[in-house]
Design an enzyme around this catalytic site. Structure first.
Site, PDB file in Angstrom:
ATOM      1  N   THR A 121     -55.520   3.121 -21.202  1.00  0.00           N
ATOM      2  CA  THR A 121     -56.397   4.056 -20.491  1.00  0.00           C
ATOM      3  C   THR A 121     -56.257   4.006 -18.969  1.00  0.00           C
ATOM      4  O   THR A 121     -56.984   4.706 -18.260  1.00  0.00           O
ATOM      5  CB  THR A 121     -57.858   3.772 -20.870  1.00  0.00           C
ATOM      6  OG1 THR A 121     -58.127   2.374 -20.643  1.00  0.00           O
ATOM      7  CG2 THR A 121     -58.115   4.101 -22.332  1.00  0.00           C
ATOM      8  N   GLU A 122     -55.332   3.215 -18.459  1.00  0.00           N
ATOM      9  CA  GLU A 122     -55.223   3.016 -17.016  1.00  0.00           C
ATOM     10  C   GLU A 122     -55.061   4.328 -16.253  1.00  0.00           C
ATOM     11  O   GLU A 122     -55.666   4.522 -15.196  1.00  0.00           O
ATOM     12  CB  GLU A 122     -54.051   2.077 -16.697  1.00  0.00           C
ATOM     13  CG  GLU A 122     -54.294   0.619 -17.050  1.00  0.00           C
ATOM     14  CD  GLU A 122     -53.878   0.280 -18.467  1.00  0.00           C
ATOM     15  OE1 GLU A 122     -53.780  -0.912 -18.793  1.00  0.00           O
ATOM     16  OE2 GLU A 122     -53.661   1.220 -19.282  1.00  0.00           O
ATOM     17  N   VAL A 123     -54.177   5.218 -16.758  1.00  0.00           N
ATOM     18  CA  VAL A 123     -53.913   6.460 -16.009  1.00  0.00           C
ATOM     19  C   VAL A 123     -55.177   7.295 -15.846  1.00  0.00           C
ATOM     20  O   VAL A 123     -55.280   8.088 -14.904  1.00  0.00           O
ATOM     21  CB  VAL A 123     -52.816   7.314 -16.682  1.00  0.00           C
ATOM     22  CG1 VAL A 123     -51.472   6.632 -16.567  1.00  0.00           C
ATOM     23  CG2 VAL A 123     -53.158   7.643 -18.127  1.00  0.00           C
ATOM     24  N   ILE A 125     -58.103   6.270 -15.054  1.00  0.00           N
ATOM     25  CA  ILE A 125     -58.963   5.822 -13.952  1.00  0.00           C
ATOM     26  C   ILE A 125     -58.164   5.659 -12.657  1.00  0.00           C
ATOM     27  O   ILE A 125     -58.650   5.059 -11.706  1.00  0.00           O
ATOM     28  CB  ILE A 125     -59.723   4.517 -14.282  1.00  0.00           C
ATOM     29  CG1 ILE A 125     -58.761   3.350 -14.505  1.00  0.00           C
ATOM     30  CG2 ILE A 125     -60.648   4.714 -15.479  1.00  0.00           C
ATOM     31  CD1 ILE A 125     -59.449   1.993 -14.485  1.00  0.00           C
TER      32      ILE A 125
END
Length: 247
Positions: A121-123, A125
């Site tokens: 899910t990094e992209v 945030i």
């Protein structure tokens, strides 16, 4: 009070991430507690292997945004798992997100139940899966990891097994313990020296990646987390709204 619960049975030490109220997010404290527990297990002659699991319905939600570990400390933890002279086996029966997937990548074997779900899910945030790429990229299918890194999509245990994120996914009517039973039996039958040297062979390329890329990826992670887009992304996450860049 520790955030890692320990137990032992017939040569197997089980370390359970035990901060379910925070979805076992990787806080500075949890990372330190896990590193201490791994150090003890690594030194214990009676420990043949380590099972890494969790309490609650989340294996790990990734970095704890309120108490994140320094990137150098997270790198050290992932390397410690890879270098531990005992096999480390992940047992996943819940959700795994972002930095939590780095723990799976560092483990030698991983089993997941049908309830498990996964997402990079990094992209979403405003950051990138930088540090965790060191144990993951050498082991994952390149086309699949490009999709899931770039989109942040959620995927299930069967897909995780297909792309190499986990070793085996439980089938209908099975649970993670069913599929782990023969694995743990095999580890109990193996010699400590045989396991340590075989693991050294298996992890050599992953450790080469750490040697080559750790400094650059740590700097990238620190830069991204201090950026304006990351601040907006993390604020939006905490406020349960879309960040400003979502169309």
């Amino acid at each position: 009070m520790t955030t890692v619960r320990r137990s032992y049975e017939r040569g197997i030490t089980t370390l359970a991430l035990d901060a379910p109220e925070r979805r076992n997010a990787l806080s500075a404290r949890l990372v330190a507690d896990l590193a201490d527990a791994l150090t003890e297990a690594g030194k214990d002659a009676d420990v043949r292997a380590v099972v890494l699991t969790h309490t609650g319905n989340t294996f790990s939600a990734g970095a704890d945004l309120s108490d994140p570990p320094h990137p150098d400390v997270l790198v050290a933890l992932l390397r410690q798992i890879v270098e531990l002279p005992k096999p480390v086996v992940a047992r996943v029966t819940g959700h795994v997100r972002a930095g939590g997937l780095g723990l799976l990548g560092a483990c030698d074997i991983a089993a997941a139940s049908q309830e498990a779900t996964f997402a990079f899910t990094e992209v979403r945030i405003g950051v990138a899966p930088a540090v965790i790429s060191m144990p993951l990229l050498p082991r994952l299918d390149p086309r699949a990891v490009a999709r899931y890194y770039l989109t942040g999509e959620k995927f299930d245990a069967a897909e995780a097994a297909r792309i190499g994120l986990v070793t085996v996914a439980a089938a209908a009517g099975e649970d993670a313990d069913d599929v782990l039973a023969p694995v743990l039996d095999g580890l109990r039958r193996a010699s400590p020296q045989g396991l340590a040297e075989t693991k050294r062979l298996l992890t050599a390329k992953v450790l080469d990646t750490f040697d080559r890329d750790a400094a650059g990826l740590t700097a990238l992670s620190a830069r991204l987390f201090s950026s304006a887009q990351a601040r907006e992304g993390m604020t939006a996450f905490l406020e349960r709204r879309d960040p400003s860049w979502v169309w």
